[in-house]
Structure formats: structure tokens, C-alpha cells
Scaffold this motif. Sequence first.
Motif, mmCIF file in Angstrom:
data_model
loop_
_atom_site.group_PDB
_atom_site.id
_atom_site.type_symbol
_atom_site.label_atom_id
_atom_site.label_comp_id
_atom_site.label_asym_id
_atom_site.label_seq_id
_atom_site.Cartn_x
_atom_site.Cartn_y
_atom_site.Cartn_z
ATOM 1 N N GLN A 1 -0.114 -13.518 -0.243
ATOM 2 C CA GLN A 1 0.318 -14.312 0.674
ATOM 3 C C GLN A 1 1.523 -14.932 0.755
ATOM 4 O O GLN A 1 1.783 -15.095 2.231
ATOM 5 N N ARG A 2 2.283 -15.047 -0.260
ATOM 6 C CA ARG A 2 3.595 -15.629 0.045
ATOM 7 C C ARG A 2 4.694 -14.412 0.019
ATOM 8 O O ARG A 2 5.743 -14.396 0.881
ATOM 9 N N TYR A 3 4.476 -13.440 -0.668
ATOM 10 C CA TYR A 3 5.496 -12.379 -0.909
ATOM 11 C C TYR A 3 5.442 -11.036 0.137
ATOM 12 O O TYR A 3 6.135 -10.367 -0.037
ATOM 13 N N GLY A 4 4.175 -11.060 0.602
ATOM 14 C CA GLY A 4 3.799 -9.807 1.219
ATOM 15 C C GLY A 4 3.708 -8.628 0.201
ATOM 16 O O GLY A 4 2.540 -8.646 -0.149
ATOM 17 N N SER A 5 4.560 -7.844 0.016
ATOM 18 C CA SER A 5 4.336 -6.833 -1.080
ATOM 19 C C SER A 5 4.606 -7.404 -2.567
ATOM 20 O O SER A 5 5.305 -8.413 -2.455
ATOM 21 N N ILE A 6 3.844 -7.044 -3.252
ATOM 22 C CA ILE A 6 4.058 -7.694 -4.878
ATOM 23 C C ILE A 6 4.537 -6.677 -5.500
ATOM 24 O O ILE A 6 4.258 -6.520 -6.774
ATOM 25 N N ALA A 7 4.828 -5.368 -4.884
ATOM 26 C CA ALA A 7 5.689 -4.150 -5.821
ATOM 27 C C ALA A 7 6.648 -4.713 -6.598
ATOM 28 O O ALA A 7 7.609 -5.292 -5.847
ATOM 29 N N ILE A 8 6.854 -4.520 -7.859
ATOM 30 C CA ILE A 8 7.783 -4.688 -8.528
ATOM 31 C C ILE A 8 9.101 -4.026 -8.323
ATOM 32 O O ILE A 8 9.178 -2.810 -7.804
ATOM 33 N N GLY A 9 10.239 -4.877 -7.956
ATOM 34 C CA GLY A 9 11.556 -4.453 -7.414
ATOM 35 C C GLY A 9 11.626 -4.437 -5.813
ATOM 36 O O GLY A 9 12.594 -4.110 -5.418
ATOM 37 N N ASP A 10 10.685 -4.758 -5.339
ATOM 38 C CA ASP A 10 10.491 -4.890 -3.708
ATOM 39 C C ASP A 10 9.720 -5.928 -3.281
ATOM 40 O O ASP A 10 8.704 -5.537 -2.685
ATOM 41 N N ARG A 11 9.943 -7.231 -3.583
ATOM 42 C CA ARG A 11 9.097 -8.178 -3.261
ATOM 43 C C ARG A 11 9.716 -9.620 -3.169
ATOM 44 O O ARG A 11 10.716 -9.713 -3.530
ATOM 45 N N GLY A 12 8.969 -10.457 -2.352
ATOM 46 C CA GLY A 12 9.473 -11.820 -2.396
ATOM 47 C C GLY A 12 10.502 -11.913 -0.935
ATOM 48 O O GLY A 12 10.870 -11.019 -0.226
ATOM 49 N N GLY A 13 10.846 -13.145 -0.853
ATOM 50 C CA GLY A 13 11.759 -13.556 0.212
ATOM 51 C C GLY A 13 10.513 -14.074 1.359
ATOM 52 O O GLY A 13 9.490 -14.000 1.313
ATOM 53 N N ILE A 14 11.298 -14.563 2.427
ATOM 54 C CA ILE A 14 10.778 -15.007 3.613
ATOM 55 C C ILE A 14 11.117 -14.097 4.698
ATOM 56 O O ILE A 14 12.049 -13.986 5.101
ATOM 57 N N VAL A 15 9.869 -13.738 5.385
ATOM 58 C CA VAL A 15 9.839 -12.676 6.604
ATOM 59 C C VAL A 15 9.025 -13.019 7.520
ATOM 60 O O VAL A 15 7.725 -13.045 7.281
ATOM 61 N N THR A 16 9.487 -13.381 8.454
ATOM 62 C CA THR A 16 8.656 -13.328 9.779
ATOM 63 C C THR A 16 8.864 -12.164 10.988
ATOM 64 O O THR A 16 9.685 -11.386 10.940
ATOM 65 N N GLU A 17 7.996 -12.261 11.858
ATOM 66 C CA GLU A 17 8.381 -11.161 12.840
ATOM 67 C C GLU A 17 9.666 -11.195 13.555
ATOM 68 O O GLU A 17 10.165 -10.199 14.122
ATOM 69 N N HIS A 18 10.298 -12.380 13.524
ATOM 70 C CA HIS A 18 11.847 -12.400 13.987
ATOM 71 C C HIS A 18 12.698 -12.444 13.202
ATOM 72 O O HIS A 18 13.988 -12.291 13.502
ATOM 73 N N THR A 19 12.496 -12.220 11.584
ATOM 74 C CA THR A 19 13.641 -12.167 10.578
ATOM 75 C C THR A 19 14.388 -11.145 10.950
ATOM 76 O O THR A 19 13.739 -9.902 10.741
#
Length: 374
Positions: A349-367
Amino acid sequence: MITDGDLTLPGKNPMPLSHLDTPRPDMPRPAAQSGGESAWTATSFDPAAPRWRSALAESEIVELEDAARECLSSDRPLGNLQASEVPLPTLGPRLDVLRQELVNGIGFGVLTGLPVDRHERDMQAAMYLVVGAHIGRARSQNAAGHLLGHVRDTGADAANPGTRIYQTAERQSFHTDSADVVSLLCLREAVEGGDSLVVSAAAIHDRLLATAPTLLARLFEPIATDRRGEVPSGAMPWFDIPVFSWYDDRLTVMYQRQYIDSAQRLDGAPRLDDETVRALDAFDAAANDPDLHIRMRLAAGDMQFVHNHSLLHDRTAFVDHAAAGQRRHLLRLWLTVDGDRALPPAFTQRYGSIAIGDRGGIVTEHTVPTLLLD
């Protein structure tokens, strides 16, 4: 100290403690059972020579300066640096040890002595980003896609639910950020205040397990947290993630009390009942106990790294300099780290992907990822 006895609601039966006899994988049990070194307290370290603090050697500084100059002269995109692109034969092995300390050890560390005073902003940023590349990969810190954050008082109103608290001089509260690791590089200190605090989530958990187990159980249930207007496409303006989760035999934390409180303004967000509020209050009381947390002052050239899944961090209020060119200013990185722990599915819900090494941050459709030096 807040206990269950202090907080039982009139007319409400407390949660039976029988659920603790044979705990489910997602329910409270002593964090020490998970192993590791993250269940520390304020007395766990030698104040004269704490293991979490060390100075850069001159040979490491020279190597780092050379790498930064090479990056700047080659026009290599600094926001997407990979460790393999900027080898550090001298400092690199030490940063490998720091990365392991973050994800599998005490969860934080401070490197001192980066010579920010003898360099302009492009070199300051380049040196910092090279270090960051040896810990992880940079992630967007807001909807605008900023990969290099600037932590300073912008005059924003802390009472405005659209404000991120780091944009003010107000006291923050103990919280986690939305990436595996958060890092700060201090460029300038405030006149007074602005101290950094870190606390172990496992230590808070075990304090509550001993003193308020029924309230602790509430913190394993989903709680709405405000996104503060930075909403991914198709998502609700809040996310529902428990404060504590046991997953893959690791205790993981997600917490920002100010944003939990402000989520209550949102139509449709689940309401906080009185006992959940009391559980949050008990969490805050434990985090703010000087016996549990460590307080430090970051000086110019200090780089701090904190693991968001096992620790929380905070900052005291500060009084700033009057002159704009002297005001408190820190650079910040959010990093995703190879070899980190698996995260609970709710973190999508917060991270989008939870794949280790490729997750986190804030991303919207305009980011759009971007790197701003000031």
C-alpha cells in the motif's frame, strides 16, 4: 509509564491475555526471540566510544573527493548512481560493513568528517550520493520526485495537514520513512536544538509487552495513516498498515503519529477508537523515554544512516540563524537496499513493490525523478 491497568476503558472488558500464550506469527512475542542486535536501549553503548559513530580517514576522504569529481566531469546521472560505477577500494569495504550493520545489526550509524565546508554544493551532493550508492539506490522522497531531499525550515505551517513536518522548525515525533534506509548529511547546524533521536522498535515492543500487552496487541492491527496529499494512482488518500508486524520471523515497524492523527480528517478513513489511541500514546511514551532512545547532535560533515524497518527517528525543535546563508540545512537520501528483509504484503500500500532492492519512495502518476542541488 503507561500500563494496561492505567488504560482500561470504563465499561470495556480488556482483551484477554490468553492470546499471548501461543502467539500467532503476526502477534506480540518478545522481540529478542527474533535474534539480532536491534533490541538495544540507551545504555547499550559506551558513550565515550559508541560503536555507531566513526570518523572518515583522510585517505577515504581523498578517494571520495576524486570519485565525486569524476562523476561531475563525466556528466553521469548522479541520481541513478550504482556502486559498480564508482568503485571505492578504500572506503567501499567499510560502507559494506555499515550496510550490514543497518539491515542486520543495530540499525544505524554515523560517519563524521565529510569536508563539506571546503566544497560547493555540487561536490557536497556528489560525495554524498557516491556514499549513498554504496549503501543502496536513491528513491523519490515526495510526489515531485526529489531524489535528494533538503531538510530545512521553509516557513511551512506544521498545523496544515498538507505539510511535511521536516519543512518546519517544529519538533517532529518518532517516525519511520517510506524506504529501507533514510540518511542525512548535515551541511549547517541550527543556533539551538535540532538534535537527532533514534529508538529501537524492538525495545519499544518489548517494553509494551511487559507493561501493556493488551494495548500492544492493538498495534498489530491496521491503522490509517495520511498520505498528506501524495496519493498514487488508484489509491486511497491514506494507507492501512499496522504499527508492528511479525513477518518472516522479523519484527517490522511503520509509524508516523502525526499522520495517523491527521488521517482522521479524511472521509472514509477508519476511525481510531479510544483504546487504539491509548495504545498509540503508550507507544509514544515508550519511544520518548530517555532510557530507550539515543540523542545525538549532527555537526557539519556528519552522515547519519537509519534503518526504517527496525528503528524510528525524531528531531527536536530548533531555533535557526537569522541570515539565510547560515540557516540549518541537511541533505537527505531515501535508499532501497539489497539484502534487506522481506516486508509484509500490507506494505505494498505504501511501497508499491516490496521486492528487495527495488522498493520504497513516494510515486504518483505525475512523479518524475529529479535531482535538485538546492
